[in-house]
Design a protein around this motif. Structure first.
Motif, PDB file in Angstrom:
ATOM      1  N   SER A 176      -5.404   6.755  -1.803  1.00 50.44           N
ATOM      2  CA  SER A 176      -4.353   5.764  -1.568  1.00 50.44           C
ATOM      3  C   SER A 176      -3.746   5.926  -0.172  1.00 50.44           C
ATOM      4  CB  SER A 176      -3.274   5.892  -2.645  1.00 50.44           C
ATOM      5  OG  SER A 176      -2.600   7.138  -2.554  1.00 50.44           O
ATOM      6  N   GLN A 177      -3.640   7.172   0.302  1.00 46.09           N
ATOM      7  CA  GLN A 177      -3.122   7.399   1.648  1.00 46.09           C
ATOM      8  C   GLN A 177      -4.096   6.862   2.702  1.00 46.09           C
ATOM      9  OE1 GLN A 177      -2.517  11.635   1.658  1.00 46.09           O
ATOM     10  NE2 GLN A 177      -0.647  11.544   0.424  1.00 46.09           N
TER      11      GLN A 177
ATOM     12  N   ASN B 163       1.668   1.903  -3.458  1.00 41.09           N
ATOM     13  CA  ASN B 163       0.498   2.471  -4.151  1.00 41.09           C
ATOM     14  C   ASN B 163       0.409   3.981  -3.965  1.00 41.09           C
ATOM     15  OD1 ASN B 163      -0.400   0.035  -5.211  1.00 41.09           O
ATOM     16  ND2 ASN B 163      -1.658  -0.443  -3.429  1.00 41.09           N
ATOM     17  N   ILE B 164       0.846   4.474  -2.801  1.00 32.64           N
ATOM     18  CA  ILE B 164       0.865   5.931  -2.582  1.00 32.64           C
ATOM     19  C   ILE B 164       1.823   6.595  -3.556  1.00 32.64           C
ATOM     20  CG2 ILE B 164       1.468   7.742  -0.941  1.00 32.64           C
ATOM     21  CD1 ILE B 164       0.523   5.949   1.303  1.00 32.64           C
ATOM     22  N   HIS B 165       3.003   6.019  -3.717  1.00 31.48           N
ATOM     23  CA  HIS B 165       3.976   6.581  -4.650  1.00 31.48           C
ATOM     24  C   HIS B 165       3.457   6.510  -6.095  1.00 31.48           C
ATOM     25  CE1 HIS B 165       6.978   7.102  -1.550  1.00 31.48           C
ATOM     26  NE2 HIS B 165       6.867   5.829  -1.197  1.00 31.48           N
TER      27      HIS B 165
ATOM     28  N   LYS C  84       0.961   9.342  -6.538  1.00 26.25           N
ATOM     29  CA  LYS C  84       1.649  10.634  -6.679  1.00 26.25           C
ATOM     30  C   LYS C  84       2.255  10.777  -8.076  1.00 26.25           C
ATOM     31  CE  LYS C  84       2.808  11.307  -1.788  1.00 26.25           C
ATOM     32  NZ  LYS C  84       3.901  11.449  -0.788  1.00 26.25           N
TER      33      LYS C  84
ATOM     34  N   GLU D 269      -5.006  10.235  -5.053  1.00 22.35           N
ATOM     35  CA  GLU D 269      -3.797  10.192  -4.233  1.00 22.35           C
ATOM     36  C   GLU D 269      -4.151  10.187  -2.749  1.00 22.35           C
ATOM     37  OE1 GLU D 269       0.109  13.045  -3.457  1.00 22.35           O
ATOM     38  OE2 GLU D 269      -0.972  13.175  -5.352  1.00 22.35           O
ATOM     39  N   LYS D 270      -5.099  11.027  -2.368  1.00 26.43           N
ATOM     40  CA  LYS D 270      -5.567  11.037  -0.981  1.00 26.43           C
ATOM     41  C   LYS D 270      -6.222   9.704  -0.625  1.00 26.43           C
ATOM     42  CE  LYS D 270      -8.502  13.689   2.188  1.00 26.43           C
ATOM     43  NZ  LYS D 270      -9.445  14.843   2.302  1.00 26.43           N
TER      44      LYS D 270
ATOM     45  N   ASP E 145       0.826  -1.211   0.000  1.00 30.10           N
ATOM     46  CA  ASP E 145       0.000   0.000   0.000  1.00 30.10           C
ATOM     47  C   ASP E 145       0.856   1.256   0.000  1.00 30.10           C
ATOM     48  OD1 ASP E 145      -2.278  -1.439  -0.094  1.00 30.10           O
ATOM     49  OD2 ASP E 145      -2.838  -1.203   2.001  1.00 30.10           O
ATOM     50  N   SER E 146       2.037   1.198   0.614  1.00 26.89           N
ATOM     51  CA  SER E 146       2.942   2.347   0.570  1.00 26.89           C
ATOM     52  C   SER E 146       3.413   2.608  -0.858  1.00 26.89           C
ATOM     53  CB  SER E 146       4.145   2.090   1.485  1.00 26.89           C
ATOM     54  OG  SER E 146       5.078   3.145   1.399  1.00 26.89           O
TER      55      SER E 146
ATOM     56  N   SER F 241      -6.171   4.406   2.193  1.00 26.86           N
ATOM     57  CA  SER F 241      -6.093   2.946   2.096  1.00 26.86           C
ATOM     58  C   SER F 241      -4.911   2.416   2.900  1.00 26.86           C
ATOM     59  CB  SER F 241      -5.978   2.522   0.632  1.00 26.86           C
ATOM     60  OG  SER F 241      -7.122   2.899  -0.107  1.00 26.86           O
ATOM     61  N   PHE F 242      -3.809   3.145   2.867  1.00 26.15           N
ATOM     62  CA  PHE F 242      -2.647   2.749   3.668  1.00 26.15           C
ATOM     63  C   PHE F 242      -2.975   2.824   5.157  1.00 26.15           C
ATOM     64  CE2 PHE F 242       1.129   3.930   6.091  1.00 26.15           C
ATOM     65  CZ  PHE F 242       1.994   2.889   5.766  1.00 26.15           C
TER      66      PHE F 242
END
Length: 454
Positions: free
Chosen positions: A143-144, A56-58, A61, A140-141, A53-54, A146-147
């Motif tokens: 994905s954060q 996925n954040i990248h 972005k 993007e928000k 999931d981290s 989700s993390f």
């Protein structure tokens, strides 16, 4: 013979010295003390699901950065070279003859043609790109969030596994103590039977009690091994480390159960999965605006600087290079696209309605979850008090019955029943503690809490 014996003794001593030197390293690789706080920190740093999931954040972005490029200038440098084995043809240069319908043509120019141009396209007005960038920021928000939700779930799983290991250790210890008590009773029965002071049926009953407890020890041992493996997976540990838990099953007797309304409001504010559902509605709104913007014109500033030349026999050194430079504005107005935009807008509105229903349904389910977990906390809290009292009573009863049995007042059957009642009472107490702590862990998960305390 003596020399051979001394050589063997020296080799054995050397092996013992090496083993003593390596034993700390081997023990470090095999067992490690682990607190709950340390376990959560390791999981937050090394858990594989969290790492996915981290990433996925990248990725989100990077997708936002790619989309921003739609509003930035596009500069390109191109070049080309062509060699004509027959010179290019241009029609209509020689006019038409009266007796022929053929159009005259002529060949002129160079056999070798080269050109290079640098082009610039700068968007001036592109409503679709603007809405797409805003949508990407929302994704993007998302994905954060989700993390964060994955982190809440992983922390809850670590807590649950940690508590399970603690309870399994206590149950195994309790089962071994019960075997020790029953084994002592079996030895006493055998001794009395040999003295003619007891019946054979008492010895058989004691032997059966011991053998009935042994499979439970094996079952709990395997359950501990499986739980250890699950903990290693949660912590992202690929070794075969056995964790020695440093925390214990401690309960705060003064801890109160939170209110239902406050817990529900806290869950609405903190739970990442509910925030994701709420964010989905905003994403659907942006998608509708994106579909609507597809019907608007796109305006761009364009410019190009070009150099071209023609020559023969590749004599580019003696050729002329006349430049061509222009700037202008380009626009594109969509007129008809097969009703695709209209249907996409209708689809976006349907998805928006669906997002509302999903969010409202999640809120109603949350009310039920809050009610269930708080009811479980109250029930298990009361059950712990009851089972603690029962356990103390059973322990006192066993002590009295054992004393009476040793004095020859109580029967062997009374002692077995008393020991079984003691083991059952302690086992039920452990089960109540496990259920209570599990309910607390579930409460933390429902409220989106990642604290390390139980």
């Amino acid at each position: 013979m003596k020399k051979s014996f001394l050589n063997q003794y020296a080799g054995l001593a050397k092996a013992l010295v090496i083993a003593s030197m390596l034993s700390p390293l081997l023990s470090f690789g095999q067992a490690q003390t682990l607190s709950l706080q340390k376990a959560i920190e390791l999981a937050q740093g090394r858990n594989r699901d969290l790492r996915i999931d981290s990433i996925n954040i990248h990725k989100a972005k990077q997708q936002t950065a790619i989309t921003r490029g739609l509003l930035m200038p596009n500069i390109s440098l191109t070049g080309q070279f062509q060699h004509y084995f027959q010179k290019p043809v241009f029609f209509g240069l020689n006019g038409n003859t009266s007796n022929s319908e053929k159009i005259g043509y002529g060949r002129f120019g160079g056999e070798d043609i080269g050109a290079a141009q640098i082009s610039l396209v700068q968007p001036i007005y592109n409503s679709g790109a603007k809405h797409e960038i805003e949508r990407r920021k929302l994704l993007e928000k998302q994905s954060q969030l989700s993390f964060r939700q994955r982190e809440v779930d992983v922390v809850a799983q670590v807590k649950q596994n940690y508590v399970q290991l603690l309870v399994l250790n206590e149950r195994l210890k309790l089962q071994k103590e019960s075997i020790v008590r029953n084994q002592k009773a079996l030895n006493d029965s055998r001794s009395l039977l040999a003295q003619g002071r007891a019946l054979r049926v008492d010895t058989l009953r004691a032997y059966t009690s011991v053998k009935n407890l042994e499979p439970d020890v094996l079952r709990l041992t395997y359950a501990l091994q499986i739980s250890q493996q699950q903990l290693r997976n949660l912590l992202g540990d690929v070794s075969e480390t056995d964790y020695l838990l440093s925390d214990s099953l401690e309960l705060n007797a003064n801890e109160s159960v939170p209110g239902e309304d406050g817990t529900y409001k806290l869950s609405i504010q903190q739970r990442p999965d509910l925030q994701i559902l709420s964010l989905n509605k905003e994403i659907n709104d942006k998608e509708i605006e994106l579909y609507k913007s597809a019907r608007l014109p796109v305006v761009s500033f364009i410019s190009q600087y070009q150099i071209q030349t023609q020559t023969n026999q590749f004599r580019f050194g003696n050729a002329a290079y006349p430049p061509v430079f222009y700037t202008g504005v380009q626009f594109a107005i969509p007129i008809f696209s097969g009703n695709q935009n209209i249907n996409k807008i209708a689809l976006g509105k349907i998805e928006r309605q669906q997002a509302d229903v999903i969010y409202n349904n999640a809120q109603e389910q949350l009310k039920t979850e809050v009610k269930q977990v708080l009811a479980s906390l109250i029930e298990t809290s009361e059950r712990i008090k009851t089972q603690q009292n029962v356990s103390e009573t059973a322990e006192l009863s066993y002590s009295i019955t054992k004393y009476r049995y040793e004095k020859g007042v109580a029967s062997r059957l009374e002692l077995i029943d008393s020991e079984f009642a003691l083991t059952s009472a302690k086992s039920n107490y452990l089960e109540a503690v496990y259920d209570y702590l599990s309910s607390k862990i579930e409460l933390d998960r429902i409220t989106g809490n990642v604290k390390d305390q139980l």
